[in-house]
Enzyme design. Sequence first.
Site, PDB file in Angstrom:
ATOM      1  N   SER A   1      28.505  22.062  14.107  1.00  0.00           N
ATOM      2  CA  SER A   1      29.410  22.266  15.242  1.00  0.00           C
ATOM      3  C   SER A   1      30.850  22.076  14.798  1.00  0.00           C
ATOM      4  O   SER A   1      31.121  21.329  13.845  1.00  0.00           O
ATOM      5  CB  SER A   1      29.070  21.241  16.322  1.00  0.00           C
ATOM      6  OG  SER A   1      30.123  21.112  17.243  1.00  0.00           O
TER       7      SER A   1
ATOM      8  N   TYR B   1      28.560  12.602  18.310  1.00  0.00           N
ATOM      9  CA  TYR B   1      27.930  13.896  18.055  1.00  0.00           C
ATOM     10  C   TYR B   1      28.536  14.557  16.814  1.00  0.00           C
ATOM     11  O   TYR B   1      27.827  15.001  15.909  1.00  0.00           O
ATOM     12  CB  TYR B   1      28.128  14.784  19.282  1.00  0.00           C
ATOM     13  CG  TYR B   1      27.578  16.185  19.177  1.00  0.00           C
ATOM     14  CD1 TYR B   1      26.228  16.444  19.396  1.00  0.00           C
ATOM     15  CD2 TYR B   1      28.406  17.261  18.884  1.00  0.00           C
ATOM     16  CE1 TYR B   1      25.725  17.730  19.319  1.00  0.00           C
ATOM     17  CE2 TYR B   1      27.912  18.554  18.814  1.00  0.00           C
ATOM     18  CZ  TYR B   1      26.569  18.784  19.035  1.00  0.00           C
ATOM     19  OH  TYR B   1      26.081  20.058  18.956  1.00  0.00           O
TER      20      TYR B   1
ATOM     21  N   LYS C   1      26.693  15.349  13.176  1.00  0.00           N
ATOM     22  CA  LYS C   1      26.668  16.684  12.577  1.00  0.00           C
ATOM     23  C   LYS C   1      27.321  16.659  11.187  1.00  0.00           C
ATOM     24  O   LYS C   1      26.831  17.296  10.245  1.00  0.00           O
ATOM     25  CB  LYS C   1      27.386  17.698  13.478  1.00  0.00           C
ATOM     26  CG  LYS C   1      26.661  17.979  14.803  1.00  0.00           C
ATOM     27  CD  LYS C   1      25.359  18.730  14.578  1.00  0.00           C
ATOM     28  CE  LYS C   1      24.713  19.182  15.883  1.00  0.00           C
ATOM     29  NZ  LYS C   1      23.385  19.805  15.668  1.00  0.00           N
TER      30      LYS C   1
END
Lengths: 328, 328
Positions: B127, B151, B155
């Site tokens: 992402s 998050y 990633k």
Amino acid sequence: MHVLIIGAAGMVGRKLVDRLVADGGPAGAELTKLTLADVVRPEFPAAFAGDVSTLEVDIADPATAPRLVQERPDVIFHLAAVVSGEAEENFDKGYAINLEGFQHLLHAIERQSIEAPYVPRLVFTSSIAVFGAPFPDVIGDDFLMAPLTSYGTQKAVCELLLNDFSRKGLVDGVGIRLPTICIRPGKPNLAASGFFSNILREPLVGQEAILPVDRDVMHWHASPRAAVGFLLHAAAIDTGPLGGRRCLSMPGVAATVQEQIDALERVAGTKATRLIKYQPDEKIARIVAGWPRAFDPQRALALGFEAESNFDEIIQAHIEDELGGKIA
Amino acid sequence: MHVLIIGAAGMVGRKLVDRLVADGGPAGAELTKLTLADVVRPEFPAAFAGDVSTLEVDIADPATAPRLVQERPDVIFHLAAVVSGEAEENFDKGYAINLEGFQHLLHAIERQSIEAPYVPRLVFTSSIAVFGAPFPDVIGDDFLMAPLTSYGTQKAVCELLLNDFSRKGLVDGVGIRLPTICIRPGKPNLAASGFFSNILREPLVGQEAILPVDRDVMHWHASPRAAVGFLLHAAAIDTGPLGGRRCLSMPGVAATVQEQIDALERVAGTKATRLIKYQPDEKIARIVAGWPRAFDPQRALALGFEAESNFDEIIQAHIEDELGGKIA
């Protein structure tokens, strides 16, 4: 203050213990307890008047970290690691110790905070191996982490975790990327970086040393004394100014091998430099060519981290700390 | 070819399954088996003539990954993740699924290779959240990963692991950093990024939509159709040119909200754009201000990854794929 050192039996760990015992805790704090852990039982610091635990532990074992933090040390120095060559050769062991060991530690600290607030200062030793070629001549504080070894990958991952756990208020982390430590005390070893120390340390005691690369090779160095200084400063600084980026390239001395040898000549004369024998080793030359040459560690300097300013000082530190102030 | 999709029940996962069933495996390979796994049992692809397993699994459970790879799928798409907001709110769950789930997968693949050689193509959806402010106007391929969310951290860590496991020859990894997917089909949701889709999707079917930010906000977008294209291309490319850096920012369309609305007007007229109601929301505006605006994804473009070239095409893809080619 209760200080936990994980990796207390290693070269830097032992020097850190000595300094803490001699000078007290970071920023003048009163040191009341030392917990010293390593894969072999660390030496008992006899000169320390406070409480001491020495522990022989395996940090890859999930049961270890909860045991280490159950007494809620105020400051944790995490120095334990499988070195670069071993992490490359023994892939699973590298991940188990260098990455999963750190994950266990972070989660154990987080679990401690469930019962009552607990946010220890966690000083993590990272490495310039988080960076991978191609490099600029001088690496700035915003250069990307693109490691080319498992060791560098594990350190880079731990840095990201330290940032995030700190952002969430679960630890108060500071990561320091150590330069190559020079002059390493002890015997010559076969690590690819060993010659940077060998060519100074051995001639200082009248022994020959092998130089396996050309004299124009440049690299980034700091003394063991400076490394201990970084650790203690990292334990003491106000972490507010770090924001979300808790990990810092440490200051050091960018020097070519020729500059190292020139400094040796100034300190110990040609009778020392004559003992350096050039014996080119293609394999070592190739490995070293993939390493960073110099840094511009503005953030660390602004926060007051200090290294030597030239190689004469690095050699002087070795003479004072390892040779009782005298050379052969 | 046996393809495993982890996260097959999500929006992108379902579209990927549909495309594979319609068109066959990546680069024209004959698709013989599909293993579809998710936290809820994925829909059975009735139109597929080959072998199918649909599995309801928890990838945070260390027993799951060995089960998923025991039949040695040739290509693995790893799409499963707890989304950004949930990873921020439920810290332990985010790490268990987004990081530890991926570690279990890598180690399970490694263990498969002990018995006999096994190096699957592993396509990982990363992402643009791996990047954190401050940003340049346009983010290049060498910009540092300094995520500001859990998050994004998870990633970024997975990217580093994918690089290292690929370098060691244990997987053949490709990581793709998806732009914000627009137009997301379905109902309006409360995700901070939801409005980018809402302001187009709802007016296209005659419904009102709320715009919570100013029209000069710029962001980075690609359609669900482009996302599926990225995944299939990542499964098919020669990974040699990637070297040690297996993860790529994907192409997309950098557009302001005004440019989105202008495109909507061109496609559907002012009767559509009149349905957008400006209702400023400080909280959403603040979140979105911390997001990247545009990328210069040279590596991905050179490798043949393709997105839409403007917002008219993004809207057209939605009309074709979700509205049967017709607008209200």
